[in-house]
Scaffold this motif. Structure first.
Motif, PDB file in Angstrom:
ATOM      1  N   VAL A 187       0.903  -1.054   0.107  1.00 24.86           N
ATOM      2  CA  VAL A 187       0.043   0.150   0.078  1.00 24.86           C
ATOM      3  C   VAL A 187       0.926   1.165   0.178  1.00 24.86           C
ATOM      4  O   VAL A 187       1.683   1.573   1.038  1.00 24.86           O
ATOM      5  CB  VAL A 187      -0.771   0.055   1.132  1.00 24.86           C
ATOM      6  CG1 VAL A 187      -1.978   1.174   1.089  1.00 24.86           C
ATOM      7  CG2 VAL A 187      -1.887  -1.224   1.316  1.00 24.86           C
ATOM      8  N   SER A 188       0.779   2.099  -1.209  1.00 21.28           N
ATOM      9  CA  SER A 188       1.631   3.237  -1.130  1.00 21.28           C
ATOM     10  C   SER A 188       1.580   4.152  -0.374  1.00 21.28           C
ATOM     11  O   SER A 188       0.406   4.349   0.518  1.00 21.28           O
ATOM     12  CB  SER A 188       1.409   3.685  -2.529  1.00 21.28           C
ATOM     13  OG  SER A 188       0.181   4.573  -2.751  1.00 21.28           O
ATOM     14  N   PRO A 189       2.348   5.061  -0.074  1.00 23.87           N
ATOM     15  CA  PRO A 189       2.360   6.340   1.073  1.00 23.87           C
ATOM     16  C   PRO A 189       1.226   6.937   0.684  1.00 23.87           C
ATOM     17  O   PRO A 189       0.326   7.493   1.713  1.00 23.87           O
ATOM     18  CB  PRO A 189       3.595   6.936   1.211  1.00 23.87           C
ATOM     19  CG  PRO A 189       4.425   5.841   0.713  1.00 23.87           C
ATOM     20  CD  PRO A 189       3.763   5.024  -0.278  1.00 23.87           C
ATOM     21  N   ALA A 190       0.710   7.130  -0.672  1.00 22.75           N
ATOM     22  CA  ALA A 190      -0.308   8.131  -1.092  1.00 22.75           C
ATOM     23  C   ALA A 190      -1.695   7.639  -0.617  1.00 22.75           C
ATOM     24  O   ALA A 190      -2.511   8.212  -0.176  1.00 22.75           O
ATOM     25  CB  ALA A 190      -0.076   8.530  -2.595  1.00 22.75           C
ATOM     26  N   ASP A 191      -1.749   6.302  -0.882  1.00 25.56           N
ATOM     27  CA  ASP A 191      -3.020   5.596  -0.556  1.00 25.56           C
ATOM     28  C   ASP A 191      -3.305   5.618   0.683  1.00 25.56           C
ATOM     29  O   ASP A 191      -4.413   5.680   1.242  1.00 25.56           O
ATOM     30  CB  ASP A 191      -2.885   3.893  -1.212  1.00 25.56           C
ATOM     31  CG  ASP A 191      -3.016   4.013  -2.645  1.00 25.56           C
ATOM     32  OD1 ASP A 191      -3.538   5.023  -3.124  1.00 25.56           O
ATOM     33  OD2 ASP A 191      -2.849   3.044  -3.319  1.00 25.56           O
ATOM     34  N   LYS A 192      -2.047   5.283   1.512  1.00 25.94           N
ATOM     35  CA  LYS A 192      -2.469   5.337   3.038  1.00 25.94           C
ATOM     36  C   LYS A 192      -2.724   6.994   3.616  1.00 25.94           C
ATOM     37  O   LYS A 192      -3.567   6.872   4.531  1.00 25.94           O
ATOM     38  CB  LYS A 192      -0.962   4.992   3.824  1.00 25.94           C
ATOM     39  CG  LYS A 192      -0.852   3.521   3.631  1.00 25.94           C
ATOM     40  CD  LYS A 192       0.444   3.235   4.372  1.00 25.94           C
ATOM     41  CE  LYS A 192       0.877   3.731   5.570  1.00 25.94           C
ATOM     42  NZ  LYS A 192       2.072   3.072   6.181  1.00 25.94           N
ATOM     43  N   ARG A 193      -2.424   7.866   2.884  1.00 25.29           N
ATOM     44  CA  ARG A 193      -2.557   9.315   3.252  1.00 25.29           C
ATOM     45  C   ARG A 193      -4.060   9.339   3.234  1.00 25.29           C
ATOM     46  O   ARG A 193      -4.765  10.078   3.938  1.00 25.29           O
ATOM     47  CB  ARG A 193      -1.982  10.371   2.463  1.00 25.29           C
ATOM     48  CG  ARG A 193      -0.464  10.634   2.884  1.00 25.29           C
ATOM     49  CD  ARG A 193       0.126  11.961   2.340  1.00 25.29           C
ATOM     50  NE  ARG A 193       0.226  11.758   0.758  1.00 25.29           N
ATOM     51  CZ  ARG A 193       1.183  11.215   0.170  1.00 25.29           C
ATOM     52  NH1 ARG A 193       2.216  10.895   1.023  1.00 25.29           N
ATOM     53  NH2 ARG A 193       1.389  10.997  -1.068  1.00 25.29           N
ATOM     54  N   THR A 194      -4.714   8.988   1.718  1.00 26.38           N
ATOM     55  CA  THR A 194      -6.066   9.077   1.605  1.00 26.38           C
ATOM     56  C   THR A 194      -7.027   8.230   2.503  1.00 26.38           C
ATOM     57  O   THR A 194      -7.974   8.524   3.072  1.00 26.38           O
ATOM     58  CB  THR A 194      -6.400   8.571   0.322  1.00 26.38           C
ATOM     59  OG1 THR A 194      -5.671   9.272  -0.831  1.00 26.38           O
ATOM     60  CG2 THR A 194      -7.889   8.498  -0.183  1.00 26.38           C
ATOM     61  N   ALA A 195      -6.392   6.929   2.860  1.00 26.50           N
ATOM     62  CA  ALA A 195      -7.072   6.172   3.977  1.00 26.50           C
ATOM     63  C   ALA A 195      -7.008   6.645   5.169  1.00 26.50           C
ATOM     64  O   ALA A 195      -8.049   6.707   6.051  1.00 26.50           O
ATOM     65  CB  ALA A 195      -6.528   4.832   3.853  1.00 26.50           C
ATOM     66  N   ARG A 196      -6.162   7.493   5.721  1.00 23.81           N
ATOM     67  CA  ARG A 196      -6.003   8.116   7.011  1.00 23.81           C
ATOM     68  C   ARG A 196      -7.122   9.085   7.108  1.00 23.81           C
ATOM     69  O   ARG A 196      -7.445   9.270   8.137  1.00 23.81           O
ATOM     70  CB  ARG A 196      -4.647   8.493   7.382  1.00 23.81           C
ATOM     71  CG  ARG A 196      -3.618   7.262   7.633  1.00 23.81           C
ATOM     72  CD  ARG A 196      -2.063   7.963   7.903  1.00 23.81           C
ATOM     73  NE  ARG A 196      -1.948   9.022   8.517  1.00 23.81           N
ATOM     74  CZ  ARG A 196      -1.735   9.037   9.699  1.00 23.81           C
ATOM     75  NH1 ARG A 196      -1.921   7.756  10.452  1.00 23.81           N
ATOM     76  NH2 ARG A 196      -1.834  10.104  10.428  1.00 23.81           N
ATOM     77  N   LEU A 197      -6.779  10.033   6.079  1.00 21.50           N
ATOM     78  CA  LEU A 197      -8.070  11.060   5.919  1.00 21.50           C
ATOM     79  C   LEU A 197      -9.409  10.596   5.914  1.00 21.50           C
ATOM     80  O   LEU A 197     -10.096  11.282   6.734  1.00 21.50           O
ATOM     81  CB  LEU A 197      -7.663  11.971   4.589  1.00 21.50           C
ATOM     82  CG  LEU A 197      -8.804  13.047   4.198  1.00 21.50           C
ATOM     83  CD1 LEU A 197      -8.577  14.070   5.417  1.00 21.50           C
ATOM     84  CD2 LEU A 197      -8.409  13.672   2.938  1.00 21.50           C
ATOM     85  N   ARG A 198      -9.793   9.621   5.277  1.00 21.68           N
ATOM     86  CA  ARG A 198     -11.031   8.958   5.317  1.00 21.68           C
ATOM     87  C   ARG A 198     -11.336   8.409   6.704  1.00 21.68           C
ATOM     88  O   ARG A 198     -12.513   8.657   7.069  1.00 21.68           O
ATOM     89  CB  ARG A 198     -11.063   7.722   4.200  1.00 21.68           C
ATOM     90  CG  ARG A 198     -12.665   7.179   4.126  1.00 21.68           C
ATOM     91  CD  ARG A 198     -12.546   6.017   3.058  1.00 21.68           C
ATOM     92  NE  ARG A 198     -12.245   6.695   1.586  1.00 21.68           N
ATOM     93  CZ  ARG A 198     -11.094   6.185   0.801  1.00 21.68           C
ATOM     94  NH1 ARG A 198     -10.179   5.635   1.623  1.00 21.68           N
ATOM     95  NH2 ARG A 198     -10.954   6.917  -0.145  1.00 21.68           N
TER      96      ARG A 198
END
Length: 327
Positions: free
Chosen positions: A227-238
């Motif tokens: 899971v890329s850092p970008a996808d994790k940032r989105t998931a954390r925001l969600r």
């Protein structure tokens, strides 16, 4: 009677811990939220606690609801209104849902020109409204661990949370600590007294690095997804937004003469003299059941009074003209 998804003691433990965190910290606890990325819905965290950041007050002024991450990450800006579909890099149906929810929440302002809807942000999104996400897995009885170790290993390797904690009512031995991933903090919590002992501090996890998420468990191997850092940032925001909008009092209080709510909003039964899980224990099959109107539970007022969350903010939208799309 509905089939229990967790034992009544686990439900009561979870609610007591959430009420305790509201009482002694400035955190916003929320229950039962998705905490996976590559395989949505495969990991549900018991409690996600949002730790406020320096821009928390700016976030609380916008709306009491959650704002869709898709809307936050869109190309919709504060100044110039844009055609809604041009601002999203995703399926139009997903963009439509995000637009509608953002308008309803007051984060987007909507206007119509020649039959087309244009949107702009009502305000800048405060990126630093939360500083940390703490994932808490509750296991009151360590003698019945179930999938606990597998869940905690996933949380550590994915690193969606800044910290992961195991909360238990059991006495924690050295053998327990040796089996639990060393990055995981351990709390011993007494739901009756509200006493919480920090047995082991949690180590900070690398939320800005690539995560490893197990997605399929076989007898001889485990399939994983990176899971890329970008996808994790989105998931954390969600995750943070969903926690902000949801809270922990999402249960329905039963319509029963024995039902009530305590001072912090937990469902209680006068017949059994304890907190009950309405979804698992209450209903016409219960020997104490007597039809009645459900007791009043003002979730918003309780949360507003006990945390920094604001139930009815003034909002920031100057106008919302999206309703005329239905005419």
């Amino acid at each position: 009677m509905p089939t229990p998804v967790s034992s009544p003691s686990e439900f009561a433990f979870e609610l007591a811990l959430c009420a305790h965190l509201e009482e002694v910290t400035d955190w916003l606890p929320a229950r039962q939220l998705g905490a996976s990325v590559a395989s949505p819905g495969s990991r549900i965290i018991d409690v996600c606690a949002v730790v406020p950041g320096p821009e928390f007050d700016d976030r609380s002024r916008i709306t009491s609801r959650d704002i869709p991450a898709t809307a936050i990450e869109s190309e919709v800006g504060v100044g110039h209104a844009v055609f809604w579909r041009d601002a999203f890099d995703c399926h139009p149906a997903r963009a439509r849902r995000a637009t509608d929810r953002a308008v309803e929440a007051g984060f987007f302002e909507s206007e119509h020109r020649r039959g087309r809807e244009y949107v702009r942000r009502a305000t800048r999104y405060p990126d630093e409204w939360f500083s940390r996400l703490v994932g808490i897995e509750n296991k009151p009885d360590l003698g019945e661990p179930g999938d606990l170790l597998r869940q905690l290993r996933l949380d550590v390797s994915l690193a969606l949370f800044d910290e992961v904690v195991l909360a238990t009512e059991s006495y924690v031995t050295g053998a327990h600590l040796n089996r639990i991933p060393e990055e995981v903090g351990v709390w011993r919590f007494d739901p009756e007294t509200g006493e919480r002992e920090i047995v082991r501090d949690a180590d900070p996890l690398a939320t800005d690095a690539t995560g490893v998420e197990p997605v399929e468990y076989e007898s001889l191997h485990t399939d994983v997804a990176l899971v890329s850092p970008a996808d994790k940032r989105t998931a954390r925001l969600r995750l943070a937004e969903r926690a902000y909008g949801k809270g922990w009092r999402g249960y329905d209080v039963p319509g029963c003469a024995s039902a009530g709510v305590d001072a912090v909003g937990r469902p209680v039964c006068s017949h059994f003299g304890r907190v009950v899980d309405p979804g698992a224990e209450c209903g016409s099959n219960c020997p104490a059941f007597g039809p009645a109107d459900p007791p009043e539970l003002d979730r918003g007022a309780l949360r507003d009074a006990r945390t920094g969350w604001v139930a009815d903010p003034d909002g920031v939208a100057r106008r919302q003209s999206g309703l005329d799309r239905f005419w």
